[in-house]
Design a protein around this motif. Structure first.
Motif, short mmCIF file in Angstrom:
data_model
loop_
_atom_site.label_atom_id
_atom_site.label_comp_id
_atom_site.label_asym_id
_atom_site.label_seq_id
_atom_site.Cartn_x
_atom_site.Cartn_y
_atom_site.Cartn_z
N MET A 5 68.91 76.37 55.94
CA MET A 5 68.33 77.48 56.18
C MET A 5 68.70 78.02 57.56
SD MET A 5 66.99 78.70 53.27
CE MET A 5 66.49 80.05 53.93
N GLY A 11 60.34 81.92 50.08
CA GLY A 11 61.58 81.57 49.32
C GLY A 11 61.27 80.48 48.18
N TYR A 42 70.44 83.43 49.00
CA TYR A 42 70.28 83.37 50.37
C TYR A 42 71.53 83.28 51.14
CZ TYR A 42 65.68 81.57 48.50
OH TYR A 42 64.42 81.56 48.17
N GLU A 47 70.93 84.26 55.22
CA GLU A 47 69.90 83.54 55.42
C GLU A 47 69.94 81.95 55.36
OE1 GLU A 47 66.78 86.94 53.57
OE2 GLU A 47 67.42 85.38 52.26
#
Length: 73
Positions: A5, A11, A42, A47
């Motif tokens: 991440m 999430g 993502y 992200e």
């Protein structure tokens, strides 16, 4: 698929249970289609980045290419 991440966001790693995904933490997404779609989302939204396993990373391209800055009008 394993992702790291880049931002802290709420999430899911399995497409069902919502948790807080912490920036700088690596998560193993489920092999089910839901987990793979979440990981791709993502990565697409910058992200997260895909973590490439050193044992299987022979000639693979980077997971998230760097975006070019747009020219101002």
């Amino acid at each position: 698929m394993k992702i790291k991440m880049l931002k802290t966001i709420p999430g899911s790693i399995d497409g069902v249970t919502v948790i807080e995904l912490q920036a700088g933490t690596e998560y193993t997404m489920t092999d089910a289609a839901r987990g793979q779609r979440r990981a791709a989302a993502y990565i697409r939204r910058a992200e997260a980045a895909e973590v490439i396993d050193a044992a299987t990373a022979s000639d693979q391209a980077p997971a998230a290419p760097a975006r070019k800055a747009r020219a101002k009008k």
